[in-house]
Design an enzyme around this catalytic site. Structure first.
Site, PDB file in Angstrom:
ATOM      1  N   TYR A 263      -3.163  -1.597  10.049  1.00 48.63           N
ATOM      2  CA  TYR A 263      -3.054  -1.825   8.606  1.00 48.63           C
ATOM      3  C   TYR A 263      -1.784  -1.188   8.059  1.00 48.63           C
ATOM      4  CZ  TYR A 263      -4.128  -1.539   3.611  1.00 48.63           C
ATOM      5  OH  TYR A 263      -4.069  -1.627   2.240  1.00 48.63           O
TER       6      TYR A 263
ATOM      7  N   SER B  63       0.846  -1.187   0.000  1.00 43.35           N
ATOM      8  CA  SER B  63       0.000   0.000   0.000  1.00 43.35           C
ATOM      9  C   SER B  63       0.879   1.233   0.000  1.00 43.35           C
ATOM     10  CB  SER B  63      -0.897   0.022   1.248  1.00 43.35           C
ATOM     11  OG  SER B  63      -1.578   1.262   1.383  1.00 43.35           O
TER      12      SER B  63
END
Length: 256
Positions: free
Chosen positions: A149, A136
């Protein structure tokens, strides 16, 4: 990577980025097996896209990874690629404790690491093989609203670098896809319809274009993720971090 003629396992392949990448690789002439926890979702993906295959797999469960990998290697001895797209992203308040920590770490970090440990010996016996991990942009500039996350994505980026280095003189290529904010249901229906997020089709097309035109690229970076990916190179990283998180927090608050 070789973009055609592979047998590829895609975790998190029932929806979102995983499913759309699975479809794209299938269209290029690969055998593709999608994996996920929800069989009904996988069956729908296969029904909508003739040629896809599926296997039920919970990447947060070490025993399930062991069991399914044994079956996969028995039923698909030509397996030479894995695309780790399974992921959990949930908002957390660290004032009350990281309540999603265990599930997030098990899925986003331990899952790919455990699966790779079982697949690498098999991949080394193939003419060529590929490991692709979806990290990400938040691996490089964390979103404070999703601390677990962001931390797991930073960790999987670090792991991918080490894996790539250790396999550099082998037949296995290691790639990392770092998405920006994309219109998927990773954080629910709001994200899937957020006009500020990158349209999923646009993201997939750009990613596949990079794979086809720059097959040796270690990191697959669409243009919209580059401000996050290279934020640490700027002169005011701390200011960028604060502004980014202030904007995201304000947007979340405005939604109620």
């Amino acid at each position: 990577m070789h973009t055609t003629g592979n047998t590829l396992l895609v975790t998190g392949g029932g929806s979102g980025i995983g499913l759309e990448l699975a479809k794209a690789f299938l269209a290029l002439g690969n055998e593709v097996i999608i994996a996920g926890r929800r069989e009904a979702v996988l069956q729908q993906g296969v029904a909508d896209t003739p040629g896809l295959k599926y296997v039920v797999l919970d990447v947060s469960d070490a025993q399930d990874i062991q069991r399914v990998t044994q079956t996969l290697l028995r039923d698909h001895p030509a397996l030479n690629g894995v695309l780790h797209a399974a992921g959990i992203m949930r908002g957390e308040s660290l004032k009350v404790g990281a309540t999603e920590l265990e599930d997030t770490v098990a899925t986003n970090l331990m899952g790919p690491m455990r699966l790779d440990s079982l697949l690498v010996p098999h991949f080394l016996q193939q003419p060529n093989a590929t490991i692709i991990t979806v990290s990400s942009g938040l691996a490089f500039l964390p979103l404070a609203l999703t601390p677990s996350y962001s931390a797991t994505k930073a960790a999987i980026h670090s792991y991918s670098q080490s894996l790539r280095y250790q396999l550099k003189d082998t037949n296995i290529r290691v790639h990392e896809i770092a998405p920006p904010y994309v219109q998927t249901e990773l954080m629910g229906e709001r994200q899937a319809n957020d006009p500020h997020a990158m349209p999923l089709r646009e993201f997939i097309d750009e990613v596949m274009g990079i794979f086809q035109h720059a097959p040796e690229a270690d990191e697959i970076l669409v243009e919209r993720v580059k401000p996050l990916r290279f934020a640490e190179r700027g002169e005011d990283y701390a200011g960028f971090f604060t502004r980014f998180n202030d904007q995201m927090a304000a947007a979340r608050e405005s939604e109620g």
